[in-house]
Design an enzyme around this catalytic site. Structure first.
Site, PDB file in Angstrom:
ATOM      1  N   LYS A 158     -17.696  -7.517   7.631  1.00 59.32           N
ATOM      2  CA  LYS A 158     -16.319  -8.019   7.704  1.00 59.32           C
ATOM      3  C   LYS A 158     -15.794  -7.817   9.111  1.00 59.32           C
ATOM      4  CE  LYS A 158     -12.868  -7.557   4.033  1.00 59.32           C
ATOM      5  NZ  LYS A 158     -12.320  -6.578   3.071  1.00 59.32           N
ATOM      6  N   SER A 194      -2.663  -7.749   3.043  1.00 55.13           N
ATOM      7  CA  SER A 194      -2.938  -7.623   4.486  1.00 55.13           C
ATOM      8  C   SER A 194      -3.330  -8.959   5.097  1.00 55.13           C
ATOM      9  CB  SER A 194      -4.062  -6.616   4.730  1.00 55.13           C
ATOM     10  OG  SER A 194      -3.711  -5.360   4.236  1.00 55.13           O
ATOM     11  N   HIS A 209       0.837  -1.210   0.000  1.00 50.76           N
ATOM     12  CA  HIS A 209       0.000   0.000   0.000  1.00 50.76           C
ATOM     13  C   HIS A 209       0.871   1.260   0.000  1.00 50.76           C
ATOM     14  CE1 HIS A 209      -2.970  -2.665   2.415  1.00 50.76           C
ATOM     15  NE2 HIS A 209      -3.518  -2.508   1.234  1.00 50.76           N
ATOM     16  N   ARG A 254      -1.855  -6.114  -8.589  1.00 57.09           N
ATOM     17  CA  ARG A 254      -0.768  -7.088  -8.381  1.00 57.09           C
ATOM     18  C   ARG A 254      -0.780  -8.161  -9.453  1.00 57.09           C
ATOM     19  NH1 ARG A 254      -2.820  -7.671  -2.363  1.00 57.09           N
ATOM     20  NH2 ARG A 254      -4.629  -7.075  -3.579  1.00 57.09           N
TER      21      ARG A 254
HETATM   22  P1  ADP Z   1      -9.519  -4.470   0.000  1.00 58.04           P
HETATM   23  O1  ADP Z   1     -10.095  -4.508   1.365  1.00 58.04           O
HETATM   24  O2  ADP Z   1     -10.319  -3.766  -1.049  1.00 58.04           O
HETATM   25  O3  ADP Z   1      -8.888  -5.762  -0.461  1.00 58.04           O
HETATM   26  P2  ADP Z   1      -6.914  -3.618   0.635  1.00 58.04           P
HETATM   27  O4  ADP Z   1      -6.753  -2.761   1.819  1.00 58.04           O
HETATM   28  O5  ADP Z   1      -6.401  -5.008   0.722  1.00 58.04           O
HETATM   29  O6  ADP Z   1      -8.361  -3.466   0.160  1.00 58.04           O
HETATM   30  O7  ADP Z   1      -6.216  -2.943  -0.609  1.00 58.04           O
HETATM   31  C1  ADP Z   1      -6.534  -1.659  -1.053  1.00 58.04           C
HETATM   32  C2  ADP Z   1      -5.845  -1.445  -2.360  1.00 58.04           C
HETATM   33  O8  ADP Z   1      -4.460  -1.695  -2.210  1.00 58.04           O
HETATM   34  C3  ADP Z   1      -6.305  -2.367  -3.495  1.00 58.04           C
HETATM   35  O9  ADP Z   1      -6.349  -1.618  -4.684  1.00 58.04           O
HETATM   36  C4  ADP Z   1      -5.220  -3.386  -3.592  1.00 58.04           C
HETATM   37  O10 ADP Z   1      -5.093  -3.890  -4.898  1.00 58.04           O
HETATM   38  C5  ADP Z   1      -4.022  -2.545  -3.234  1.00 58.04           C
HETATM   39  N1  ADP Z   1      -2.942  -3.394  -2.717  1.00 58.04           N
HETATM   40  C6  ADP Z   1      -2.965  -4.202  -1.652  1.00 58.04           C
HETATM   41  N2  ADP Z   1      -1.774  -4.816  -1.495  1.00 58.04           N
HETATM   42  C7  ADP Z   1      -0.977  -4.393  -2.509  1.00 58.04           C
HETATM   43  C8  ADP Z   1       0.368  -4.685  -2.930  1.00 58.04           C
HETATM   44  N3  ADP Z   1       1.109  -5.548  -2.272  1.00 58.04           N
HETATM   45  N4  ADP Z   1       0.831  -4.039  -4.029  1.00 58.04           N
HETATM   46  C9  ADP Z   1       0.047  -3.161  -4.702  1.00 58.04           C
HETATM   47  N5  ADP Z   1      -1.221  -2.863  -4.369  1.00 58.04           N
HETATM   48  C10 ADP Z   1      -1.731  -3.464  -3.294  1.00 58.04           C
END
Ligand code: ADP
Length: 154
Positions: free
Chosen positions: A42, A129, A18, A91
């Site tokens: 969630k 995450s 992120h 990703r």
């Molecule tokens: P969600 O709850 O929608 O899955 P996340 O908090 O996991 O949201 O992710 C928010 C954004 O961050 C999404 O667009 C996701 O693709 C991006 N993201 C998460 N991890 C990575 C990573 N390792 N590299 C690039 N983008 C990421």
């Protein structure tokens, strides 16, 4: 007119993936809201206030970044705060398929919105995450996967 973007997600917790997407997007926008979605269906791992505190800590020196929380549709938040851009990270091809449908539906709901994608840095492709949460659930140390200065056990 100011270019205002929203980066929506759970950030439970924020990872280096992120952080990298956010830092690389900053030159594109005048203002970037990191928006933590409150989803009643969630179960949170970390309390929302803790997640906000960590993100604030990581971006304390970046004046165009603001952390907020929201409920409901992301496009409704965008209308409220006058954001015309939604930022997302990509990703894998699975991410692309998922994001494509959300992005296209969001455009139907709010025609002024554009979704902007930033490709993950290769070293962060396998990071998310939920992996961080799994490591913690099993007693492991996941600090290497989150931004510098965040102590997940604190
Ligand atoms: P969600 O709850 O929608 O899955 P996340 O908090 O996991 O949201 O992710 C928010 C954004 O961050 C999404 O667009 C996701 O693709 C991006 N993201 C998460 N991890 C990575 C990573 N390792 N590299 C690039 N983008 C990421």
């Amino acid at each position: 007119m100011d270019k205002i973007a929203v980066f929506p997600g759970s950030f439970d917790p924020i990872t280096k993936g992120h952080e990298s997407v956010i830092k690389r997007a900053l030159p594109l926008f005048d203002k970037l809201y990191i928006a933590i979605g409150i989803n009643a269906d969630k179960k949170d791992f970390f309390p929302i206030e803790k997640r906000m505190e960590w993100i604030n800590q990581v971006f304390k020196d970046y004046s165009t970044v603001e952390v907020i929380k929201y409920e409901g549709l992301t496009v409704d938040l965008c209308k409220k705060i006058k954001a015309k851009y939604i930022l997302r990270g990509l990703r894998t091809s699975a991410d692309f398929e998922f994001e494509r449908s959300i992005g296209q539906i969001n455009k139907k709901l709010f025609s002024d919105i554009e979704t902007v994608f930033i490709l993950t840095a290769p070293e962060h492709t396998s990071l998310n995450s939920s992996i961080v949460r799994d490591i913690l659930k099993h007693g492991g140390d996941a600090n290497q996967f989150v931004p510098e200065g965040i102590d997940l056990s604190a």
